[in-house]
Design a protein around this motif. Structure first.
Motif, PDB file in Angstrom:
ATOM      1  N   GLU A  50      -0.194  -0.051  -8.790  1.00  0.00           N
ATOM      2  CA  GLU A  50       1.178   0.801  -9.290  1.00  0.00           C
ATOM      3  C   GLU A  50       1.318   2.033  -8.726  1.00  0.00           C
ATOM      4  OE1 GLU A  50      -0.872  -0.868 -11.538  1.00  0.00           O
ATOM      5  OE2 GLU A  50       0.212  -1.999 -12.968  1.00  0.00           O
ATOM      6  N   ASN A  51      -0.122   2.693  -8.565  1.00  0.00           N
ATOM      7  CA  ASN A  51      -0.129   3.983  -8.182  1.00  0.00           C
ATOM      8  C   ASN A  51       0.371   3.825  -6.661  1.00  0.00           C
ATOM      9  OD1 ASN A  51      -1.098   4.823 -10.656  1.00  0.00           O
ATOM     10  ND2 ASN A  51      -3.271   4.487  -9.961  1.00  0.00           N
ATOM     11  N   ALA A  52       0.035   3.244  -5.912  1.00  0.00           N
ATOM     12  CA  ALA A  52       0.495   3.186  -4.418  1.00  0.00           C
ATOM     13  C   ALA A  52       2.062   3.128  -4.404  1.00  0.00           C
ATOM     14  CB  ALA A  52      -0.335   1.958  -3.607  1.00  0.00           C
TER      15      ALA A  52
ATOM     16  N   GLY B 198       0.787  -1.116   0.122  1.00  0.00           N
ATOM     17  CA  GLY B 198      -0.044  -0.117   0.059  1.00  0.00           C
ATOM     18  C   GLY B 198       0.887   1.087  -0.099  1.00  0.00           C
ATOM     19  N   GLY B 199       0.557   2.291   0.804  1.00  0.00           N
ATOM     20  CA  GLY B 199       1.204   3.401   1.109  1.00  0.00           C
ATOM     21  C   GLY B 199       2.560   3.415   1.756  1.00  0.00           C
ATOM     22  N   GLY B 200       3.015   2.340   2.033  1.00  0.00           N
ATOM     23  CA  GLY B 200       4.285   2.145   2.625  1.00  0.00           C
ATOM     24  C   GLY B 200       4.527   2.177   4.091  1.00  0.00           C
ATOM     25  N   THR B 201       3.220   1.885   4.958  1.00  0.00           N
ATOM     26  CA  THR B 201       3.542   2.035   6.178  1.00  0.00           C
ATOM     27  C   THR B 201       4.670   1.165   6.955  1.00  0.00           C
ATOM     28  OG1 THR B 201       1.155   2.977   6.542  1.00  0.00           O
ATOM     29  CG2 THR B 201       2.298   2.102   8.775  1.00  0.00           C
ATOM     30  N   THR B 202       4.753  -0.084   6.397  1.00  0.00           N
ATOM     31  CA  THR B 202       5.591  -1.026   6.924  1.00  0.00           C
ATOM     32  C   THR B 202       6.902  -0.775   6.674  1.00  0.00           C
ATOM     33  OG1 THR B 202       3.778  -2.692   6.900  1.00  0.00           O
ATOM     34  CG2 THR B 202       5.982  -3.465   6.828  1.00  0.00           C
TER      35      THR B 202
ATOM     36  N   LYS C 192     -11.953   0.298  -2.769  1.00  0.00           N
ATOM     37  CA  LYS C 192     -11.373  -0.362  -3.919  1.00  0.00           C
ATOM     38  C   LYS C 192     -10.305   0.461  -4.391  1.00  0.00           C
ATOM     39  CE  LYS C 192     -15.639  -2.225  -5.502  1.00  0.00           C
ATOM     40  NZ  LYS C 192     -17.239  -1.862  -6.358  1.00  0.00           N
ATOM     41  N   PHE C 193      -9.176  -0.317  -4.311  1.00  0.00           N
ATOM     42  CA  PHE C 193      -7.794   0.450  -4.570  1.00  0.00           C
ATOM     43  C   PHE C 193      -7.598   0.435  -5.948  1.00  0.00           C
ATOM     44  CE2 PHE C 193      -7.727  -0.772  -0.187  1.00  0.00           C
ATOM     45  CZ  PHE C 193      -7.297   0.107   0.587  1.00  0.00           C
ATOM     46  N   THR C 194      -8.021  -0.494  -6.846  1.00  0.00           N
ATOM     47  CA  THR C 194      -7.614  -0.610  -8.061  1.00  0.00           C
ATOM     48  C   THR C 194      -8.998  -1.153  -8.995  1.00  0.00           C
ATOM     49  OG1 THR C 194      -6.852  -2.785  -8.481  1.00  0.00           O
ATOM     50  CG2 THR C 194      -5.131  -1.050  -7.720  1.00  0.00           C
ATOM     51  N   ASP C 195      -8.870  -1.192 -10.106  1.00  0.00           N
ATOM     52  CA  ASP C 195      -9.823  -1.628 -11.140  1.00  0.00           C
ATOM     53  C   ASP C 195      -9.632  -3.088 -11.702  1.00  0.00           C
ATOM     54  OD1 ASP C 195     -11.334   0.618 -10.737  1.00  0.00           O
ATOM     55  OD2 ASP C 195     -10.562   1.654 -12.825  1.00  0.00           O
ATOM     56  N   LYS C 196      -8.498  -3.504 -10.860  1.00  0.00           N
ATOM     57  CA  LYS C 196      -8.243  -4.999 -11.568  1.00  0.00           C
ATOM     58  C   LYS C 196      -8.797  -6.101 -10.757  1.00  0.00           C
ATOM     59  CE  LYS C 196      -3.446  -3.472 -12.133  1.00  0.00           C
ATOM     60  NZ  LYS C 196      -1.844  -3.428 -11.790  1.00  0.00           N
ATOM     61  N   LYS C 197      -9.262  -7.138 -11.566  1.00  0.00           N
ATOM     62  CA  LYS C 197     -10.269  -8.078 -11.280  1.00  0.00           C
ATOM     63  C   LYS C 197      -9.326  -8.797 -10.156  1.00  0.00           C
ATOM     64  CE  LYS C 197      -9.661 -11.221 -15.042  1.00  0.00           C
ATOM     65  NZ  LYS C 197      -8.573 -11.846 -14.548  1.00  0.00           N
TER      66      LYS C 197
ATOM     67  N   GLU D 282       4.100   3.871  -6.763  1.00  0.00           N
ATOM     68  CA  GLU D 282       4.901   5.118  -7.181  1.00  0.00           C
ATOM     69  C   GLU D 282       4.627   6.020  -5.968  1.00  0.00           C
ATOM     70  OE1 GLU D 282       3.306   7.267 -10.761  1.00  0.00           O
ATOM     71  OE2 GLU D 282       3.138   5.341 -11.785  1.00  0.00           O
ATOM     72  N   PHE D 283       3.880   6.344  -5.372  1.00  0.00           N
ATOM     73  CA  PHE D 283       3.664   7.202  -4.165  1.00  0.00           C
ATOM     74  C   PHE D 283       4.603   6.808  -3.215  1.00  0.00           C
ATOM     75  CE2 PHE D 283       2.257   7.673   0.123  1.00  0.00           C
ATOM     76  CZ  PHE D 283       1.899   9.081   0.133  1.00  0.00           C
ATOM     77  N   VAL D 284       4.840   5.579  -2.978  1.00  0.00           N
ATOM     78  CA  VAL D 284       6.047   5.125  -1.903  1.00  0.00           C
ATOM     79  C   VAL D 284       7.360   5.397  -2.493  1.00  0.00           C
ATOM     80  CG1 VAL D 284       7.179   3.054  -1.018  1.00  0.00           C
ATOM     81  CG2 VAL D 284       4.615   3.174  -0.962  1.00  0.00           C
ATOM     82  N   PHE D 285       7.645   5.150  -3.747  1.00  0.00           N
ATOM     83  CA  PHE D 285       8.919   5.468  -4.364  1.00  0.00           C
ATOM     84  C   PHE D 285       9.253   6.985  -4.290  1.00  0.00           C
ATOM     85  CE2 PHE D 285       8.455   1.290  -6.709  1.00  0.00           C
ATOM     86  CZ  PHE D 285       9.590   0.780  -5.862  1.00  0.00           C
ATOM     87  N   ASP D 286       8.241   7.661  -4.555  1.00  0.00           N
ATOM     88  CA  ASP D 286       8.229   9.404  -4.639  1.00  0.00           C
ATOM     89  C   ASP D 286       8.423   9.869  -3.349  1.00  0.00           C
ATOM     90  OD1 ASP D 286       7.745   9.354  -7.488  1.00  0.00           O
ATOM     91  OD2 ASP D 286       5.579  10.083  -7.181  1.00  0.00           O
TER      92      ASP D 286
END
Length: 197
Positions: A50-52, A28-32, A111-116, A54-58
């Motif tokens: 992927e968006n989560a 997720g957002g990288g708390t761990t 819902k975090f993504t649209d992926k099934k 990207e946020f972590v890497f940024d």
């Protein structure tokens, strides 16, 4: 999802030592990640979003020692995750992990993504349990014998009643793995809108 840092911090300090490896298949957002960094642990972090990541890497910037972390996009419900973890262990120069922290979506509450394949797209408890079972089957073999893992999960309110998702998950794990339940921790947030009714 609300994953306050005190939860992974306490679990990591209790069940691991410095330089040991933790797997978080729902980064997720990288708390761990941030807690592993401050407590000098290594981390293999996976997420389907992927968006989560990207946020972590940024947000990691140059402050993180990349030799301590392996983070990648991965669907942990299929065998791809086995390959991802093997790559992570190779990068961290290890053959196994010492702790696993699972913080999956609470079905389709958010819902975090649209992926099934995303567990946050599942609105049926049995389907969710089957998908989470696959995750456990892919991840837990990398955990050292006699070590611990934690599942952080909330119950859901659906069809005018509370559905005890957390207890269903615990039951599923105990029915499919040779494990011992060492504790149940209840997180109580005063004034939580979801509990006001």
């Amino acid at each position: 999802g609300n994953f306050i840092p005190q939860i992974p911090n306490q679990l990591i300090r209790r069940y691991t030592k410095e330089n040991e490896i933790i797997i978080d298949p729902f980064l997720g957002g990288g708390t761990t990640l941030y807690e592993c960094d401050s407590l000098k642990r290594k981390l293999i972090g996976l997420d389907i979003n992927e968006n989560a990541l990207e946020f972590v890497f940024d947000n990691m910037g140059n402050n993180f020692d990349n030799n301590r972390f392996f983070i990648t996009v991965c669907d942990n419900t299929n065998s791809e995750s086995i390959k991802c973890i093997n790559e992570g262990l190779k990068a961290l120069k290890s053959k196994s992990a010492q702790f696993v922290i699972f913080h999956p979506p609470y079905m389709n509450v958010i819902k975090f993504t649209d992926k099934k394949e995303d567990l946050s797209q599942i609105n049926n408890i049995n389907n969710f349990l089957n998908a989470f079972l696959k995750t456990c089957e892919n991840i837990l073999p990398f955990l050292d014998k006699d070590r611990y893992f934690a599942v952080i999960i909330g119950d859901i309110y659906k069809d005018s009643e509370v559905k005890p998702l957390s207890f269903n998950v615990m039951n599923m794990i105990q029915n499919n793995f040779k494990v011992k339940l060492k504790g149940i921790i209840i997180k109580n947030i005063e004034g939580n809108r979801g509990k006001l009714k």
